[in-house]
Structure formats: structure tokens, C-alpha cells
Design a protein around this motif. Structure first.
Motif, mmCIF file in Angstrom:
data_model
loop_
_atom_site.group_PDB
_atom_site.id
_atom_site.type_symbol
_atom_site.label_atom_id
_atom_site.label_comp_id
_atom_site.label_asym_id
_atom_site.label_seq_id
_atom_site.Cartn_x
_atom_site.Cartn_y
_atom_site.Cartn_z
ATOM 1 N N GLU A 82 0.805 -1.224 0.000
ATOM 2 C CA GLU A 82 0.000 0.000 0.000
ATOM 3 C C GLU A 82 0.836 1.271 0.000
ATOM 4 N N GLU A 135 -7.298 3.590 6.255
ATOM 5 C CA GLU A 135 -8.153 3.436 5.074
ATOM 6 C C GLU A 135 -9.260 4.498 5.075
ATOM 7 N N ARG A 138 -5.914 3.441 0.682
ATOM 8 C CA ARG A 138 -4.558 3.591 1.212
ATOM 9 C C ARG A 138 -3.520 3.432 0.101
ATOM 10 N N HIS A 139 -3.735 2.465 -0.775
ATOM 11 C CA HIS A 139 -2.815 2.231 -1.880
ATOM 12 C C HIS A 139 -2.862 3.394 -2.877
#
Length: 145
Positions: free
Chosen positions: A73, A91, A117-118
Motif C-alpha cells: 500500500e 483506510e 490507502r494504496h
């Protein structure tokens, strides 16, 4: 009154209030709680436009974002006002900051982001190359009234 500029892909999320915060580098002056903020797309360009009517700043908090290529992430951790966010909170934070995967789909190494998040990690790597430990301010807002 303080003005903030955003990339075009964040404008629809600001308009529908799914994006209600921004992370910014330290500068001489940021909005303070109770103060009005102006939210623009493409400020200081000929395509500048106000995204929504003035909003009320609800928070101005210190924030730290740690990045690492060692995790998928890319966001290793976020600390807001001295409190380390739990994985689920990271998140949620990324979603409130405009990175929900249903609204924004960035790619990294040929792979699509699998989480907010990524997406946020990819964004930070692209727009803040070489930074692995960012310290700045978290500005939150709400509609007036």
C-alpha cells in the motif's frame, strides 16, 4: 480567508462532500477552525474555478505520513495530532482525503490500486518523490450552516 487548490479529479468529491479534508505542507498560514476556506481547481491557471461555495474549517491538526516501498500500500503509517492511526483508520483517512478506489483508480508498476490507502500511497510517490516521512497539516472543512 485561506484558499486551497486541488487537482481536477478531486473536484467531484469535494462537490459531493466525500472529500472533506486535505493534507498540506507547512506554510506561513493555514486555515484555523471557524475560519472560511475557499476550494479551487487549478488555482493560478487560466482554468481556475471555485469548486464549491466557501466552507468552514473544522480542524487544523499536525499530520505525519510515513511511506515505504516495503509494503504494497506504500503508506506505512499516519499520525494525526500525535495519535497513530490503526490500519482501518488509515483506510478511512485515505477515503476522506479523496482516494476511495470507487472514485479514483491509480496504477503503480502496472497494477491497479486495491485500496484507498494504496491510491494515496501512489499519489504521494508521484507528487512528492523522495519523501518518506512527510510532516504537515491536516485541514478539515464542512459546509456553512
Amino acid at each position: 480567508m485561506v484558499a486551497y487548490s486541488f487537482k481536477a479529479y478531486f473536484a467531484p468529491q469535494i462537490e459531493d462532500m466525500t472529500k472533506s479534508q486535505t493534507v498540506r505542507a507547512d506554510r506561513a498560514r493555514h486555515a484555523q477552525p471557524g475560519e472560511m476556506v475557499q476550494l479551487y481547481q487549478g488555482m493560478r491557471t487560466r482554468h481556475c474555478r471555485r469548486i464549491v461555495t466557501d466552507q468552514e474549517c473544522t480542524a487544523n491538526l499536525p499530520v505525519q505520513i510515513k511511506l515505504s516501498d516495503l509494503i504494497d500500500e506504500l503508506i506505512a503509517g499516519i499520525v494525526v495530532n500525535g495519535s497513530q492511526l490503526h490500519r482501518d483508520e488509515v483506510e478511512e483517512f485515505a477515503c476522506k482525503d479523496g482516494f476511495h478506489p470507487d472514485r479514483l483508480q491509480l496504477t503503480h508498476g502496472g497494477r491497479r490500486a486495491k485500496s484507498a490507502r494504496h491510491n494515496m500511497g501512489i499519489f504521494w510517490q508521484r507528487h512528492h518523490p523522495g519523501i518518506v516521512d512527510f510532516t504537515g497539516r491536516l485541514i478539515r472543512w464542512k459546509p456553512v450552516g
